[in-house]
Design an enzyme around this catalytic site. Structure first.
Site, PDB file in Angstrom:
ATOM      1  N   SER A 149       0.850  -0.931  -0.011  1.00 22.64           N
ATOM      2  CA  SER A 149      -0.070   0.046   0.116  1.00 22.64           C
ATOM      3  C   SER A 149       0.768   1.090   0.154  1.00 22.64           C
ATOM      4  O   SER A 149       2.228   1.051   0.357  1.00 22.64           O
ATOM      5  CB  SER A 149      -0.774  -0.046   1.318  1.00 22.64           C
ATOM      6  N   TYR A 166      -1.344  -0.774  10.403  1.00 23.26           N
ATOM      7  CA  TYR A 166      -1.579  -1.017   8.881  1.00 23.26           C
ATOM      8  C   TYR A 166      -0.259  -0.260   8.225  1.00 23.26           C
ATOM      9  O   TYR A 166       0.165  -1.262   7.359  1.00 23.26           O
ATOM     10  CB  TYR A 166      -2.748  -0.357   8.503  1.00 23.26           C
TER      11      TYR A 166
END
Length: 260
Positions: A149, A166
Site C-alpha cells: 500500500s 497498517y
C-alpha cells in the site's frame, strides 16, 4: 522473440489469490483468469467465495475456492495443501488478504496490532513459504505478487485516519518482497508488490464516507480514486512473461498520490 499477446498469455498457468472474493483480490483474479489462468480464490467467508466463483464463471474463467482464515497458521497450511491438490502446481501466488485498524498510536490496542500483523505480514510469509516449498521451488518457476500500500511508503497525512499498525505492516511487506526476491531468484521465482492508493472497498468504505471523495483526492495529481480496472494491468505484468525480468519491485498505483 514473443509477440505482445504471447507475453501476457497465462494459458496453462494457475493462480492462488487470497482475499479473492471481492475488492482488489477479485479484480486481480479477473485479470489473471481473463488471460487464461486457472484461479483458486480464498477468503474467510464461503458464501462470498461461492458468489465470486459464480461471477468469474459467467466471464468464462475457470475458478474454484477454498475458505480459509489466513491469520491462522493451521488455515494457511491447509490452504497451501488444498491449492496444490486442486491446481497441481501454483504458478502465481497473490498475497492480497489484509486488514486495517484505526486508532491513535498512544491508544492502539495491542490485540489490534497483533491482528493486523498476523494477517498482513505473518500470513504473507507463511503462505509464500508453503507454496514455495510445495510447488514453486520444485518447479523452478513462480510469480509472487504481494499487496502492499502507499501507506507503507510514507506517513499518513494530518487529516488521515491514524493507522500505525497498517502502515507498519505494509512497509514490512515491501521489504519482505525485496528480501524474498533476492533469495528466491535462484529458483526462477519473481517476487513483486503492488502498492495501491485509495480504492473503494469494504476496508475503505468507512473512510471514504467520512472524508468524502473530493477531500481524499484533492492532493492526488490525477484527482481520482482507483477503480475496478486499475490494478489489472500491473498485476498481469508481474504475473506473466512480460514481467520475467522484474523482481523485488513495488509499483504504486495511486494516481500520483505518493509523489507529492
Amino acid at each position: 522473440m514473443s509477440n505482445t499477446q504471447e507475453l501476457f498469455d497465462l494459458t496453462g498457468r494457475t493462480a492462488l489469490v487470497t482475499g479473492g472474493s471481492q475488492g482488489l483480490g477479485m479484480q486481480i483474479a479477473e485479470a489473471l483468469g481473463a488471460h487464461g489462468a486457472r484461479v483458486l480464490l480464498s477468503s474467510r467467508k464461503e458464501a462470498d467465495l461461492a458468489n465470486a466463483v459464480e461471477e468469474l464463471a459467467a466471464q468464462g474463467i475457470d475458478a474454484s475456492y477454498v475458505a480459509a482464515d489466513c491469520s491462522r497458521e493451521q488455515d494457511v497450511t491447509r490452504l497451501a495443501e488444498a491449492a496444490v491438490d486442486t491446481l497441481g502446481t501454483v504458478d502465481i501466488l497473490v498475497n492480497n488478504a489484509g486488514v486495517s485498524w484505526g486508532a491513535p498510536a498512544e491508544d492502539h490496542p495491542l490485540e489490534a496490532w497483533d491482528k493486523v500483523m498476523d494477517l498482513n505480514v505473518r500470513s504473507v510469509f507463511l503462505l509464500s513459504q508453503h507454496i514455495g516449498r510445495r510447488s514453486m521451488i520444485p518447479a523452478g518457476y513462480g510469480r509472487i505478487i504481494n499487496l502492499a500500500s502507499i501507506a507503507g511508503l510514507r506517513a499518513n497525512g494530518l487529516e488521515a485516519t491514524k493507522t500505525i499498525a497498517y502502515n507498519t505492516s505494509k512497509a514490512a511487506v515491501i521489504n519482505f518482497t525485496r528480501a524474498l526476491a533476492g533469495e528466491w531468484a535462484r529458483y526462477g521465482i519473481t517476487v513483486n508488490a503492488l502498492a495501491p492508493g485509495f480504492f473503494p472497498s469494504r476496508m475503505t468504505k468507512g473512510t471514504i464516507e467520512k472524508r468524502g471523495v473530493d477531500s481524499m483526492t484533492k492532493n492526488v495529481p490525477l484527482k481520482r480514486l482507483g477503480d475496478q480496472d486499475d490494478l489489472k494491468g500491473a498485476a498481469l505484468l508481474f504475473a506473466s512473461a512480460a514481467g520475467k525480468h522484474i523482481t523485488g519491485q513495488t509499483l504504486a498505483i495511486d494516481g500520483g498520490a505518493s509523489i507529492v
